[in-house]
Design an enzyme around this catalytic site. Structure first.
Site, PDB file in Angstrom:
ATOM      1  N   GLU A   5       0.929  -1.329   0.029  1.00  8.03           N
ATOM      2  CA  GLU A   5       0.074   0.027  -0.054  1.00  8.03           C
ATOM      3  C   GLU A   5       0.772   1.125   0.054  1.00  8.03           C
ATOM      4  OE1 GLU A   5      -3.605  -2.321   2.019  1.00  8.03           O
ATOM      5  OE2 GLU A   5      -2.760  -0.419   2.943  1.00  8.03           O
ATOM      6  N   ARG A  37       1.882  -7.557   0.703  1.00 10.67           N
ATOM      7  CA  ARG A  37       1.286  -7.047   1.881  1.00 10.67           C
ATOM      8  C   ARG A  37       2.003  -7.368   3.023  1.00 10.67           C
ATOM      9  NH1 ARG A  37      -4.131  -5.605   2.767  1.00 10.67           N
ATOM     10  NH2 ARG A  37      -4.922  -6.268   4.835  1.00 10.67           N
ATOM     11  N   ASN A  60      -1.251  -6.303  10.240  1.00  6.74           N
ATOM     12  CA  ASN A  60      -2.357  -5.521  10.784  1.00  6.74           C
ATOM     13  C   ASN A  60      -3.412  -6.542  11.728  1.00  6.74           C
ATOM     14  OD1 ASN A  60      -3.029  -2.873  11.536  1.00  6.74           O
ATOM     15  ND2 ASN A  60      -4.585  -3.061  10.018  1.00  6.74           N
ATOM     16  N   ARG A  61      -2.988  -7.832  11.776  1.00  6.22           N
ATOM     17  CA  ARG A  61      -3.802  -8.673  12.469  1.00  6.22           C
ATOM     18  C   ARG A  61      -2.699  -9.287  13.523  1.00  6.22           C
ATOM     19  NH1 ARG A  61      -6.146  -6.338   9.235  1.00  6.22           N
ATOM     20  NH2 ARG A  61      -7.976  -6.741   7.926  1.00  6.22           N
ATOM     21  N   GLU A 121      -8.023   5.362   4.879  1.00  8.15           N
ATOM     22  CA  GLU A 121      -8.067   4.624   3.895  1.00  8.15           C
ATOM     23  C   GLU A 121      -8.465   5.139   2.477  1.00  8.15           C
ATOM     24  OE1 GLU A 121      -7.456   0.864   2.953  1.00  8.15           O
ATOM     25  OE2 GLU A 121      -8.320   0.484   5.013  1.00  8.15           O
ATOM     26  N   TYR A 165      -8.467  -9.309   0.898  1.00 10.82           N
ATOM     27  CA  TYR A 165      -9.536 -10.012   1.725  1.00 10.82           C
ATOM     28  C   TYR A 165     -10.062 -11.465   0.769  1.00 10.82           C
ATOM     29  CZ  TYR A 165      -9.966  -5.723   4.368  1.00 10.82           C
ATOM     30  OH  TYR A 165      -9.478  -4.554   5.188  1.00 10.82           O
TER      31      TYR A 165
END
Lengths: 293, 293
Positions: A17, A56, A63-64, A165, A276
Site C-alpha cells: 500500500e 502486503r 495488521n492482525r 483508507e 480480503y
C-alpha cells in the site's frame, strides 16, 4: 481534555500500500512537515521488509498481529510477530500507550474514496471525524465498533486515533492524487490537534453519520475453497451505496446472478478488496448510524 | 493460408492477474466452450504456483523466460525457468511450434481498456486484429515490433497470436466486467478461426491503426534506486491519449512537476503498471502507425 503530547503516524503497515509508505518516507526526509509546536510527532514505517518485496506481508498480515495475547506470546516469532512486538514496545503498551494518537495510512482496491476508520468511539475520535467531514463532505467515516480493546489491528494500541483508507488504488501502485489527499488530511489533523492543544479548537458540527460494521459476506466457494463467483458487475465499485434485499451480489462463472438475501438494506464497503480474498471476505456490510456528538 | 489446426489459450502466466487465470479454470471445467469443429483448442494455466500464492511470480517473471538461449540453458532452474521449459516443450519449439496460434490472457493496473498485443506483424495477426477492432472500435492494438523471434515473452513461441490485455484491474482482483469482455473476445477469435478454416472468412476492413512501441521512461530515482516522483495526476489513467512535449509527466514528492521532454507527440501506455516499477518502467511510449493490410 488532556492535551495531546505525542502522535504516531504510521504507513507501510501493508508493504504494497504505497500511499502511506511513501508519505512516511517523505515525512522522514522532511520532518518539519509534521512538526507542530504543542506536541511531538513520531513517524513509523510499519513493514519495511514487505515493502521491499512489494508484498502486503512476508508471513502474516502485520495488521492482525496486535491481540494482547499474541503480543505477549513468546512462541510467535515470524517477521511480522516480531515487528508487532517492536511496534508495541515503541507505542504501547495497550491501555497505557506511549502515544496519545495513532494515524495509520492505508489504501484499498475498493472504490471507497477517502474513508476514516475510527479506532474507537472515544469522543475525541468522533469530534475529529466530524471536523474532517465538515471540511470535506465526501469523506466517509467507518467504525468497527465502540471499542478496539481486543482488536488485532495496529491502531488498537491507542484508543485515540484512526486509519485513513483511500481507494481505489491497486496494490503496488503509487497514485499521486490519493497521495496528495492523504497528505492534506494528515496536515488537517495535525493542525486540528495544534489548535485544540492551544485551547482554540475549531467549531464542529454536532451531527456525524457513521457507517457501522455489521458483518461480512464471503465469495461462494467449492469444497476446496476455490471461489465460484465474482462480485457482480452491478455491485463492483458501488461502495457506500445501498444494497437492498434481492439486489445482485455475485455473478457465477456461468453467468448466474446471486442476489443479496439479507432482510435489510445495508451499505457495502471494501467491495472486491484484493487482500480480503484470502480472509474469506468479498464485502463488508455496514449500517448507517447517525450520532449526535 | 494453411488452416489453423491447434490453438493454445493461456491464462495465469502472471499469478495475480485473475481474469485469465479464472477464464482458464472455466474453460478447463467446461471444455466444450472453446471447442470448435475445425481445430483443436488447448488451455494452459501458466503459473499455477504463483496463482496459489497470489503473486505475479515466485522467483522471476515467467513472461520473461522464453529467450531461446534461456530455454536451452540447463543451469537455469528456478520454478519459472522450469515452467518455461515445460511450456516450451508443450507448445514449442520456437520456429516450429506445435500450435498454430497462442492467445495469452493478461490484465494491467493501467487504464488500457481492451488492448490486443500482437505477437508479430504476421498478416494473419493483422487481419485478426483488424477484424476484432471492427467488431469493437474501442479496442486498441499495440505492437512491440514486426517480429517476436528473439523475445522473452511466452507468446514468442508462435508467430501467430496475441495477448489480450485488460485494465484497469488491480493485481489479485477478479473484475467481472473484464472477465466477461475477455471471454467474449476469446469466442470471437475462435469463431473467426472456424470461419476462416471453413473458407468463409468475414470481410475485414483494410485499414488498421497500430500503437507501435518506441521506448519507455523510468521513474526519476535516487542513487539507491528509490523512486523520487509519481506519475503526474494529469497523466494518470490517460493511456493512449497524446502526450506532447512539455506536458506533465511526473510529480515529485515535494510537488514539482517534471515535464515530458521528448520532441514528438507520443501515446503512453501501461501508465503506472504495478508490475513495472521493478522493471524500471513508469510508462511505455508508442507512436501511431496506420497500416493498409
Amino acid at each position: 481534555m488532556e492535551p495531546i503530547k505525542r502522535v504516531a503516524i504510521i504507513g507501510g503497515t501493508h508493504g504494497n500500500e504505497l500511499t502511506g509508505a511513501y508519505l512516511i518516507k517523505k515525512f522522514e526526509q522532511f520532518p518539519a512537515l509534521v512538526r507542530r509546536s504543542t506536541f511531538e510527532t513520531i513517524t513509523l514505517f510499519g513493514n519495511p521488509r514487505a515493502f521491499e518485496m512489494g508484498r502486503r506481508y512476508l508471513d502474516k498480515d502485520l495488521n492482525r498481529c496486535f491481540l494482547t495475547k499474541d503480543l505477549l506470546n513468546p512462541t510467535l516469532s515470524t517477521y511480522e510477530d516480531q515487528r508487532a512486538k517492536t511496534i508495541h514496545h515503541l507505542l504501547g503498551p495497550k491501555g497505557h500507550p506511549a502515544v496519545d494518537l495513532i494515524l495509520d495510512l492505508h489504501s484499498t482496491t475498493a472504490n471507497m474514496g477517502i474513508t476514516l476508520i475510527l479506532s474507537s468511539h472515544h469522543p475525541f475520535n468522533l469530534q475529529l471525524a466530524a471536523y474532517l467531514s465538515q471540511l470535506d463532505p465526501q469523506i466517509r467515516v467507518f467504525s468497527w465498533g465502540q471499542s478496539s480493546q481486543d482488536s488485532s489491528l495496529l491502531r488498537s494500541l491507542c484508543e485515540q486515533g484512526l486509519a485513513i483508507e483511500v481507494g481505489p488504488v491497486a496494490q503496488g501502485v503509487l497514485h499521486a492524487e490519493f497521495f496528495q489527499r492523504t497528505e492534506a488530511l494528515v496536515h488537517q489533523i495535525l493542525d486540528y490537534l495544534e489548535r485544540t492543544n492551544q485551547g482554540n479548537p475549531p467549531s464542529i458540527a454536532r451531527n456525524l453519520t457513521l457507517y457501522q460494521f455489521i458483518g461480512s459476506i464471503d465469495y461462494p466457494r467449492d469444497e476446496k475453497g476455490d471461489i465460484q463467483a465474482m462480485i457482480h458487475p452491478k455491485l463492483q465499485g458501488k461502495d457506500y451505496e445501498p444494497l437492498r434485499p434481492g439486489d445482485p451480489l455475485f455473478l457465477t462463472f456461468d453467468n448466474q446472478t446471486i442476489a443479496y438475501k439479507g432482510e435489510l438494506t445495508v451499505y457495502p464497503v471494501f467491495i472486491n478488496e484484493a487482500a480480503y480474498y484470502e480472509k474469506g471476505i468479498a464485502v463488508y456490510l455496514a449500517k448507517l448510524q447517525p450520532l449526535y456528538i
